[in-house]
Design an enzyme around this catalytic site. Structure first.
Site, short mmCIF file in Angstrom:
data_model
loop_
_atom_site.label_atom_id
_atom_site.label_comp_id
_atom_site.label_asym_id
_atom_site.label_seq_id
_atom_site.Cartn_x
_atom_site.Cartn_y
_atom_site.Cartn_z
N ILE A 240 0.90 -1.16 0.00
CA ILE A 240 0.00 0.00 0.00
C ILE A 240 0.94 1.20 0.00
CG2 ILE A 240 -0.27 -0.15 2.55
CD1 ILE A 240 -2.98 1.29 2.22
N SER A 241 0.67 2.17 -0.87
CA SER A 241 1.55 3.32 -0.99
C SER A 241 1.58 4.13 0.31
CB SER A 241 1.10 4.23 -2.13
OG SER A 241 1.10 3.52 -3.34
N ALA A 242 2.64 4.91 0.47
CA ALA A 242 2.77 5.77 1.66
C ALA A 242 1.67 6.84 1.62
CB ALA A 242 4.14 6.43 1.66
#
Ligand code: SAH
Length: 326
Positions: free
Chosen positions: A160-162
């Site tokens: 999951i992206s930052a």
């Protein structure tokens, strides 16, 4: 030595001294320009003057030939590019993290958004509202830090992206995410950003998430069902599908906003075709050194590309390639 010669020598010495001071000041100023902070993936503070990476282009393949350098010299740009590449490499090798926030529960969520606002990543009220409304804690694997500004592994060689990357992309697409608009999220993973899109375009809009890992699509549906975006899934204005995102999702095209959550080696033509005139696509491009590109489709169908920042995403690839060695 007569007095005139002595005075002349004194003047020369003084001039040399002043020259040295000026040179030192110029060097210091250059260093300050180079250290002007912007932000990149993994929650690190990345020191590169963002504006120097901007350019316009009518085609992605000719990007570097069409550098819009009217305000900067070519030499300086080249210097900056080399420096930014070197910095990226150093950051990747030594992982000097500077994270914005950690915490749990609603205070962690609020704190995360507050910090993103303080760092200038979030500038719009709507983006702040959706990121606070949609609890990232429901989308990360149990036991991981939901509100720390870092990507989190979600299995299947994906992350999951930052939070700051989600915020950056929402900011870039905000104008194309008004109620009633259509959005496509390629590489939807956990479904977090897809859910944010749904909250922004509302029940009259249409949001489609596509990921090629069936288990991730199942997981994203479960995540959304637990969240404030559940009603959109139920009523059908939000849907998540298994598929090769490089082909887009023709059924609901054209889209006002297209987000690609994995790095492509080149812009997939079907995605360009499915972008509405007046629409915008945000896509990371590159392999090791990647840049977040913003592609605007003009009303006449031509496209304009600019680079937002340097980033690090997992590749947009085939399922076999992604799962290799998994
Ligand atoms: N934006 C998402 C996930 C980012 S990780 C989030 O923040 O949760 C990138 C995702 O792209 C992964 O889930 C991966 O499975 C997916 N992906 C990579 N190549 C793809 C392709 N060709 N088609 C569809 N999805 C792809």
């Amino acid at each position: 030595m007569n007095t005139n010669t002595q005075t002349e020598q004194q003047i020369i010495r003084e001039e040399t001294r002043i020259d040295k001071i000026i040179k030192k000041r110029k060097k210091k100023m250059r260093a300050q320009v180079l250290l002007c902070p912007t932000i990149t993936a993994y929650g690190r503070l990345y020191c590169a003057p963002r504006r120097l990476h901007r350019y316009n282009s009518s085609s992605s393949s000719s990007q570097f030939l069409n550098l819009n350098l009217s305000r900067f010299s070519g030499a300086l740009f080249f210097h900056m590019e080399v420096c930014s590449l070197a910095r990226n490499l150093c950051f990747s090798l030594f992982s000097t993290h500077k994270q914005f926030q950690s915490g749990t529960g609603s205070s962690g969520k609020r704190g995360m958004v507050e910090n993103l606002k303080r760092y200038g990543v979030i500038s719009s009220k709507r983006v702040a509202q959706v990121m606070e409304a949609l609890d990232r804690g429901l989308f990360v694997p149990v036991g991981s830090s939901a509100y720390v500004d870092t990507p989190v592994p979600i299995g299947y060689n994906a992350t999951i992206s930052a939070p700051h990357m989600h915020a950056t992309c929402l900011q870039l697409l905000e104008d194309k995410l008004h109620p009633g608009m259509r959005a496509l999220d390629v590489g939807s993973g956990t479904g977090y950003l897809t859910g944010c899109f749904a909250l922004m375009v509302g029940a009259e809009g249409r949001v489609v998430g596509v990921d090629h890992i069936p288990e991730l699509v199942d997981m994203s549906i479960k995540n959304i069902e637990k969240s404030v975006a559940a009603s959109f899934l139920k009523k059908g204005s939000l849907s998540l599908h298994v598929g090769d995102g490089r082909k887009g999702w023709q059924e609901f095209a054209p889209y006002d906003a297209i987000h690609v959550g994995a790095a492509a080696s080149e812009i997939p033509q079907p995605l360009l075709d499915q972008l509405k005139p007046g629409g915008r696509m945000v896509i990371p491009l590159g392999t090791y050194f990647q840049e977040l590109k913003v592609i605007d489709k003009n009303e006449d169908g031509s496209i304009k590309v600019h680079t937002e920042t340097s980033v690090r995403y997992v590749p947009l690839t085939s399922r076999v390639e992604q799962l290799g060695g998994f």
